[in-house]
Design a protein around this motif. Structure first.
Motif, mmCIF file in Angstrom:
data_model
loop_
_atom_site.group_PDB
_atom_site.id
_atom_site.type_symbol
_atom_site.label_atom_id
_atom_site.label_comp_id
_atom_site.label_asym_id
_atom_site.label_seq_id
_atom_site.Cartn_x
_atom_site.Cartn_y
_atom_site.Cartn_z
ATOM 1 N N ASP A 1 0.749 -1.145 0.027
ATOM 2 C CA ASP A 1 -0.018 -0.040 0.014
ATOM 3 C C ASP A 1 0.850 1.318 -0.019
ATOM 4 O OD1 ASP A 1 -2.185 -1.262 0.069
ATOM 5 O OD2 ASP A 1 -2.434 -1.514 2.195
ATOM 6 N N VAL A 2 2.127 1.228 -0.043
ATOM 7 C CA VAL A 2 3.027 2.332 0.111
ATOM 8 C C VAL A 2 3.599 2.694 -1.294
ATOM 9 C CG1 VAL A 2 5.287 3.165 0.878
ATOM 10 C CG2 VAL A 2 3.666 1.816 2.383
ATOM 11 N N LYS A 3 3.359 3.957 -1.663
ATOM 12 C CA LYS A 3 3.998 4.459 -2.858
ATOM 13 C C LYS A 3 5.138 5.198 -2.669
ATOM 14 C CE LYS A 3 3.086 7.549 -6.845
ATOM 15 N NZ LYS A 3 3.045 6.771 -7.869
ATOM 16 N N VAL A 4 6.367 4.892 -3.436
ATOM 17 C CA VAL A 4 7.562 5.476 -3.172
ATOM 18 C C VAL A 4 7.855 6.899 -4.281
ATOM 19 C CG1 VAL A 4 10.102 5.310 -3.078
ATOM 20 C CG2 VAL A 4 8.634 3.470 -2.524
ATOM 21 N N VAL A 5 8.166 7.728 -3.666
ATOM 22 C CA VAL A 5 8.221 9.036 -4.705
ATOM 23 C C VAL A 5 9.548 9.509 -4.306
ATOM 24 C CG1 VAL A 5 7.369 11.289 -5.219
ATOM 25 C CG2 VAL A 5 5.605 9.545 -4.353
ATOM 26 N N LEU A 6 10.485 9.766 -5.329
ATOM 27 C CA LEU A 6 11.987 10.311 -5.380
ATOM 28 C C LEU A 6 11.978 11.649 -6.307
ATOM 29 C CD1 LEU A 6 14.859 9.845 -4.814
ATOM 30 C CD2 LEU A 6 14.914 8.485 -7.117
ATOM 31 N N LEU A 7 12.565 12.342 -5.450
ATOM 32 C CA LEU A 7 13.034 13.807 -6.153
ATOM 33 C C LEU A 7 14.617 13.509 -6.395
ATOM 34 C CD1 LEU A 7 12.785 16.548 -7.134
ATOM 35 C CD2 LEU A 7 13.517 17.438 -4.733
ATOM 36 N N THR B 1 2.788 7.165 1.557
ATOM 37 C CA THR B 1 3.708 7.488 0.517
ATOM 38 C C THR B 1 5.251 7.604 1.331
ATOM 39 O OG1 THR B 1 2.417 8.772 -0.590
ATOM 40 C CG2 THR B 1 4.621 9.042 -0.937
ATOM 41 N N LEU B 2 6.318 6.934 0.705
ATOM 42 C CA LEU B 2 7.507 7.304 1.334
ATOM 43 C C LEU B 2 8.178 8.209 0.431
ATOM 44 C CD1 LEU B 2 10.189 6.636 2.913
ATOM 45 C CD2 LEU B 2 10.514 4.803 1.259
ATOM 46 N N LEU B 3 8.370 9.608 0.898
ATOM 47 C CA LEU B 3 8.913 10.604 0.102
ATOM 48 C C LEU B 3 10.466 10.455 0.187
ATOM 49 C CD1 LEU B 3 8.198 13.077 -1.369
ATOM 50 C CD2 LEU B 3 8.185 14.419 0.470
ATOM 51 N N ILE B 4 11.175 10.633 -0.923
ATOM 52 C CA ILE B 4 12.715 10.517 -0.817
ATOM 53 C C ILE B 4 13.239 11.761 -1.462
ATOM 54 C CG2 ILE B 4 14.718 9.240 -1.570
ATOM 55 C CD1 ILE B 4 13.274 6.827 -1.426
ATOM 56 N N LEU B 5 13.856 12.562 -0.945
ATOM 57 C CA LEU B 5 14.172 13.675 -1.434
ATOM 58 C C LEU B 5 15.893 13.915 -1.329
ATOM 59 C CD1 LEU B 5 11.660 16.400 0.419
ATOM 60 C CD2 LEU B 5 11.645 15.204 -1.788
ATOM 61 N N ASP B 6 16.598 14.049 -2.618
ATOM 62 C CA ASP B 6 18.050 14.097 -2.838
ATOM 63 C C ASP B 6 18.168 15.556 -3.032
ATOM 64 O OD1 ASP B 6 20.550 13.568 -3.071
ATOM 65 O OD2 ASP B 6 20.253 12.172 -4.616
ATOM 66 N N GLU B 7 18.787 16.229 -1.908
ATOM 67 C CA GLU B 7 19.308 17.623 -1.917
ATOM 68 C C GLU B 7 17.939 18.591 -2.450
ATOM 69 O OE1 GLU B 7 21.503 19.025 -0.795
ATOM 70 O OE2 GLU B 7 23.110 17.635 -0.728
ATOM 71 N N PRO B 8 16.965 18.788 -1.746
ATOM 72 C CA PRO B 8 15.779 19.409 -2.207
ATOM 73 C C PRO B 8 15.840 20.972 -2.217
ATOM 74 C CG PRO B 8 15.423 18.410 -0.106
ATOM 75 C CD PRO B 8 16.357 18.044 -0.575
ATOM 76 N N THR B 9 16.775 21.469 -1.200
ATOM 77 C CA THR B 9 16.875 22.773 -1.058
ATOM 78 C C THR B 9 17.813 23.680 -2.136
ATOM 79 O OG1 THR B 9 18.727 22.551 0.490
ATOM 80 C CG2 THR B 9 16.485 22.518 1.267
ATOM 81 N N ASN B 10 18.528 22.864 -2.923
ATOM 82 C CA ASN B 10 19.001 23.432 -4.170
ATOM 83 C C ASN B 10 18.319 24.309 -4.925
ATOM 84 O OD1 ASN B 10 21.134 21.975 -3.174
ATOM 85 N ND2 ASN B 10 21.558 20.643 -4.967
ATOM 86 N N HIS B 11 18.750 25.341 -5.252
ATOM 87 C CA HIS B 11 17.917 26.279 -6.060
ATOM 88 C C HIS B 11 16.810 26.967 -5.321
ATOM 89 C CE1 HIS B 11 20.439 25.138 -9.085
ATOM 90 N NE2 HIS B 11 20.221 23.749 -9.039
ATOM 91 N N LEU B 12 16.405 26.757 -4.177
ATOM 92 C CA LEU B 12 15.501 27.388 -3.534
ATOM 93 C C LEU B 12 15.879 28.446 -2.798
ATOM 94 C CD1 LEU B 12 13.337 24.504 -2.177
ATOM 95 C CD2 LEU B 12 13.277 25.286 -4.246
ATOM 96 N N ASP B 13 15.090 29.719 -2.611
ATOM 97 C CA ASP B 13 15.422 30.780 -1.842
ATOM 98 C C ASP B 13 14.935 30.242 -0.335
ATOM 99 O OD1 ASP B 13 12.731 31.668 -1.389
ATOM 100 O OD2 ASP B 13 12.940 32.762 -3.261
#
Length: 633
Positions: A65-71, A178-190
């Motif tokens: 039942d888990v969806k894996v979402v990757l940035l 949902t398992l949210l996987i974020l690889d360096e999400p703050t790059n290019h954010l103010d």
């Protein structure tokens, strides 16, 4: 709920073991940071969890039942499609209705009233207004507009924000687990976007694995840290400081264990040399044990440290003078009569929202961009070190050692000695084996490290660092910060990494828009405190009645900042928040229901949509204050 089990996982890449026989679990609500040196296998591990890579050994179990979402660090977008088509890239009735409605109500749209009425009716039929309010919040906070633009016309930073929006919308849409996987999400954010994302990711049941170089961001969100170190995995409950303490204790224990093994090994080696060739069963067992002791005794503790000891070219009395600088692009004003004279040893941070002109200012200093008028006088002794966001320029078939030798064979150090190109590379954590790797095969962080090396060996005395922390691992950042604190030359830093800025800079150039550049005497956190106070004062002028209570609370709070207990007025404020938040949530739900019943009345729907957006912002502020007060109860 149990989300993921990883059992006895192993992976080798290009003959280099990344991890060996590692195991861990992820449960609902876990917020985990993944830490390691660049090139240690962080991104590979994340791709194994999403099924993009296959392990050599071991198993990954993910609940059905888990969806894996990757940035991903370098997310894929279809360049030939629009922003809207990339964000809503999968086929589903609600998604299709949202895509159609958003395209018709975008800032650039001039919809046919009949077509718009049909789109609104479709949103009604599918009860899609809740998702629309979420979509509007995410796109608004990430400053994503003009949805009909093709992705191939956008900058790298804009593409990263679109990929982040796509992941957050996908996570929220119809996926309870949902398992949210974020690889360096703050790059290019103010910084405003980063602070909003921090709040968004602290939802109780949100489950997250995060790779980031931003320590404030990490500490605000994550409650445990996984470290990949020499193919092994170590887990620490707590923040980054707690992790560093645990790692230090572990290394001390490893060192003591190795010393003990070496003493035992010397005794067993003496026994082995004295033993006759014919061995009994008992001596055979001791012989087997000897080889175990030998392996332990010869184990090395590799605490790789980046060594930055470069020589700096002497800096003369005249550095850089900026006189009456003007710069515009059409109606957009970047600088309007800017004056400044740099002094020796200055450490200046450059901040402002994306698009305010920070990079243009840097390019003007470097001579890459001309001023419309005014003068930039650069001293004769100034040697720039330009660490740009564009990264390295290299041939695809170039090896690391060849790239460095093309610049010079030997490099002068601060103590007057010289080292070879190979030795200098080792100081930057490039092993002899890694030096013969093609640059195209390096990880993003390793390329950044090589870029830093190529700049520093030129002995610059004026460093310009444009987002230097992007893609660098945390251990390397710690060493870079220590180097910059001791660096005697001038430094200009453009960065959204608040921790990095707080540690390094003495004052800020704040690009406030319309050509206004404010010279603020302090670090970034101090500036944010002042800016928030100024914003509150403006709000109070506009709406003095609504702001009176906040001002009263602040007056009460200030002298008692050291106290952990709530004052009487803070208790009353918390009670009021407990009453206000449910009311706002109820109003939001009522508006969403009303939108679904509004039929083709576009103006009414637009008005309700604007009110929902305002409620979401108000809820965010009140929930942040509620968290602050409730933690002190």
């Amino acid at each position: 709920m149990h989300y993921v089990s990883v059992e006895n996982l192993s992976k080798t890449y290009a003959d280099k073991p990344l991890f060996d026989n590692i195991s861990f679990n992820v449960n609902e609500g876990d917020k985990i940071a993944l830490v390691a040196l660049n090139g240690s296998g962080k991104s590979t591990l994340l791709k194994i969890l999403t099924g993009q890579e296959i392990p050599d050994e071991g198993k990954v179990w993910i609940h059905k039942d888990v969806k894996v979402v990757l940035l991903d660090q370098d997310p894929y977008l279809n360049d030939e499609r629009t922003i809207l088509e990339n964000i809503f890239s999968y086929d589903h009735p609600v998604v299709n209705a949202l895509k159609r409605y958003e395209s018709l109500t975008d800032a650039d749209a001039q919809p046919d009233p009949v077509v718009l009425a049909e789109a609104i009716q479709e949103m009604d039929n599918l009860n899609a207004w809740h998702y629309d309010s979420t979509v509007k919040q995410i796109l608004g906070k990430l400053n994503i507009h003009h949805l009909d633009q093709k992705v191939n016309t956008l900058s790298g930073g804009q593409k990263k924000r679109i990929a982040l929006a796509k992941v957050l919308i996908d996570m929220d849409f119809e996926h309870r687990h949902t398992l949210l996987i974020l690889d360096e999400p703050t790059n290019h954010l103010d910084v405003g976007m980063i602070e909003w994302l921090e709040h968004y990711l602290t939802q109780d049941k949100l489950t997250l694995i995060l790779v980031t170089h931003d320590r404030y961001f990490l500490d605000a969100i994550c409650t445990e840290i996984l470290e990949l170190d020499q193919t092994q995995l170590y887990r620490t409950k707590g923040n980054y400081e707690k992790f560093l303490e645990s790692k230090s204790i572990r290394q001390e224990q490893d060192a003591a264990s190795i010393d003990k093994a070496r003493n035992r090994y010397r005794k067993e080696l003496e026994w082995m040399r004295k033993q006759p060739k014919a061995r009994t069963t008992k001596s055979k067992a001791r012989e087997d044990a000897f080889y175990d002791w030998e392996a332990r005794a010869k184990k090395k503790i590799q605490d790789a440290q980046l060594e930055l000891q470069v020589k700096m070219t002497r800096l003369g009395g005249k550095i850089i003078e900026l006189k009456k600088l003007y710069k515009s692009f059409g109606e957009k004003v970047i600088l309007s009569g800017f004056d400044y004279t740099f002094k020796k040893g200055e450490r200046v941070g450059v901040v402002g929202v994306n698009g305010a002109g920070k990079s243009t200012f840097i390019n003007m200093l470097l001579g890459k961009e001309p001023a419309d008028s005014g003068k930039i006088n650069v001293g004769d002794t100034v040697v720039f070190g330009d660490f740009s966001q564009e990264g390295l320029t290299f041939k695809e078939d170039k090896r690391v050692i060849e790239f460095v030798k093309d610049i010079a064979e030997f490099f002068p150090l601060a103590d007057g000695t010289k080292v070879s190109a190979a030795q200098f590379l080792e100081r930057f954590l490039f092993t002899p084996q890694k030096q013969f790797t093609y640059i195209s095969k390096l990880s993003g962080g390793e390329k950044k490290r090589l870029q830093l090396l190529s700049i520093l060996f030129r002995n610059p005395n004026f460093l310009i660092l444009d987002e230097p922390t992007n893609d660098l691992d945390l251990p390397t950042l710690d060493i870079l910060e220590d180097f910059l604190l001791e660096y005697p030359g001038c430094i200009i830093i453009v960065s959204h990494d608040r921790y990095f800025m707080d540690k390094i800079v003495d004052h800020l150039f704040v690009f406030e828009g319309n050509g206004v550049v404010r010279d603020f005497p302090g670090n970034y956190s101090q500036y944010r405190d002042v800016a928030k106070a100024e914003q509150k004062a403006i709000t109070q002028e506009v709406n003095p009645v609504a702001s009176a209570h906040e001002t009263e609370v602040k007056t009460e709070k200030t002298p008692q900042a050291a106290s952990t207990k709530l004052s009487y007025k803070e208790k009353r404020e918390l009670e009021q928040l407990n009453a206000d938040i449910p009311k706002l949530e109820a109003e939001k739900a009522e508006l969403e229901t009303a939108m679904s019943e509004a039929g083709g009345d576009f103006q009414k729907i637009q008005s309700m949509g604007d009110r929902i957006a305002a409620i979401l912002n108000e809820l965010e502020e009140k929930e942040m204050r509620w968290l602050e007060l409730s933690e002190r109860q």
